[in-house]
Design a protein around this motif. Structure first.
Motif, PDB file in Angstrom:
ATOM      1  N   HIS A  85       2.169  -2.775  -8.887  1.00 15.36           N
ATOM      2  CA  HIS A  85       1.369  -3.523  -7.915  1.00 15.36           C
ATOM      3  C   HIS A  85      -0.219  -2.955  -8.088  1.00 15.36           C
ATOM      4  O   HIS A  85      -0.569  -1.993  -8.654  1.00 15.36           O
ATOM      5  N   HIS A  87      -4.375  -3.108  -5.785  1.00 17.01           N
ATOM      6  CA  HIS A  87      -5.029  -3.139  -4.370  1.00 17.01           C
ATOM      7  C   HIS A  87      -6.120  -3.680  -4.585  1.00 17.01           C
ATOM      8  O   HIS A  87      -6.921  -3.400  -5.620  1.00 17.01           O
ATOM      9  N   ARG A  93      -6.166   9.099  -2.259  1.00 12.45           N
ATOM     10  CA  ARG A  93      -4.755   9.915  -1.681  1.00 12.45           C
ATOM     11  C   ARG A  93      -5.009  11.362  -1.787  1.00 12.45           C
ATOM     12  O   ARG A  93      -5.384  11.717  -2.951  1.00 12.45           O
ATOM     13  N   HIS A 131      -0.406   0.378 -10.623  1.00 13.05           N
ATOM     14  CA  HIS A 131       0.390   1.495 -10.462  1.00 13.05           C
ATOM     15  C   HIS A 131       1.583   1.580  -9.610  1.00 13.05           C
ATOM     16  O   HIS A 131       1.840   0.235  -9.070  1.00 13.05           O
TER      17      HIS A 131
HETATM   18 NI    NI Z   1      -0.398   1.150  -4.081  1.00 15.82          NI
END
Ligand code: NI
Ligand code: KMT
Length: 176
Positions: A85, A87, A93, A131
Motif C-alpha cells: 500500500h 499513503h 516511524r 510499502h
Molecule cells: Ni503504511
C-alpha cells in the motif's frame, strides 16, 4: 542501526522471518527511494526532526498478541499491514521498543528492500512509496507514528494507488 537488504522473495515461509537474500542495501540507496533513516537515542532527538519537518501530530502503536487480545486478531492486523500500500502523506516511524520490518519497493519496482528496525531506529517514509510492514519473530513492536497534520491513516492498496497524484509525484522525484 537499521539493517537493510533485499528481501529473498520466498513467500513459502512466514513473513516474520528475516528473508535476507544476502544482498545488503546502504543508507544512500534508501535515500534514492526517498527514505531517510536516523538513529535517535531518545524521543527528544525525534522531537528535533519532527519540529524541523513541521510535524504536528503523533500516536503510539503497540502491536503484539497481548495488545490485540489474541493471536488471530494480531494476525488479521498483520495481514493488513503486510499488503502492499501507499499513503498520501509522508510519515515518520520511530521504534520505541521491540522490532519490525518495513518492506519498501526498490527503484526497479520488483525487489523489496527490507529494513529491520530496532529500538531507536527512525524512518521517514515518503508519500507515494509502496510499502508493507510486519513484526519480526519477536512478535512485538511499540512505535511512534508521526504525521504532519491530521492523521490520514488511509492505506491505499496496489494497484489503486497507481492513479493517485501522490504516486506520480513520488515517481518523478525518485527517477534514476
Ligand atoms: Ni503504511
Ligand atoms: C504502515 O504504514 O504500514 C505502518 O504504519 C505500519 C505500522 S507502524 C509500526
Amino acid at each position: 542501526m537499521v539493517q537493510a537488504y533485499i528481501h529473498d522473495d520466498n513467500n513459502d515461509i512466514d513473513f516474520r522471518e528475516a528473508h535476507n537474500s544476502g544482498k545488503s542495501v546502504s543508507i544512500e540507496d534508501l535515500e534514492k527511494i526517498g527514505v531517510f533513516y536516523k538513529y535517535c537515542a531518545t524521543v527528544e532527538d525525534v522531537d528535533v526532526i519532527a519540529k524541523e519537518r513541521n510535524y504536528k501530530n503523533r500516536d503510539v502503536v503497540n502491536i503484539s498478541k497481548e495488545s490485540f487480545g489474541n493471536e488471530n486478531n494480531m494476525m488479521e492486523k498483520l495481514n493488513m499491514f503486510y499488503s502492499e500500500h501507499l499513503h498520501e502523506d509522508e510519515e515518520i516511524r520511530y521504534c520505541l521498543d521491540g522490532s519490525g520490518y518495513f518492506d519498501l519497493r526498490a527503484q526497479n519496482d520488483t525487489d523489496w528492500i527490507r529494513c529491520r528496525v530496532n529500538k531507536g531506529d527512525l524512518l521517514v517514509v515518503p508519500a507515494g512509496i509502496y510499502h508493507r510492514f510486519t513484526l519480526t519473530t519477536e512478535n512485538y513492536i511499540k512505535a511512534l507514528r508521526l504525521f504532519k497534520d491530521e492523521p490520514k491513516w488511509n492505506a491505499i492498496k496496489r494497484p489503486d494507488g497507481d492513479s493517485y497524484q501522490v504516486r506520480e509525484e513520488y515517481l518523478s522525484q525518485t527517477k534514476a
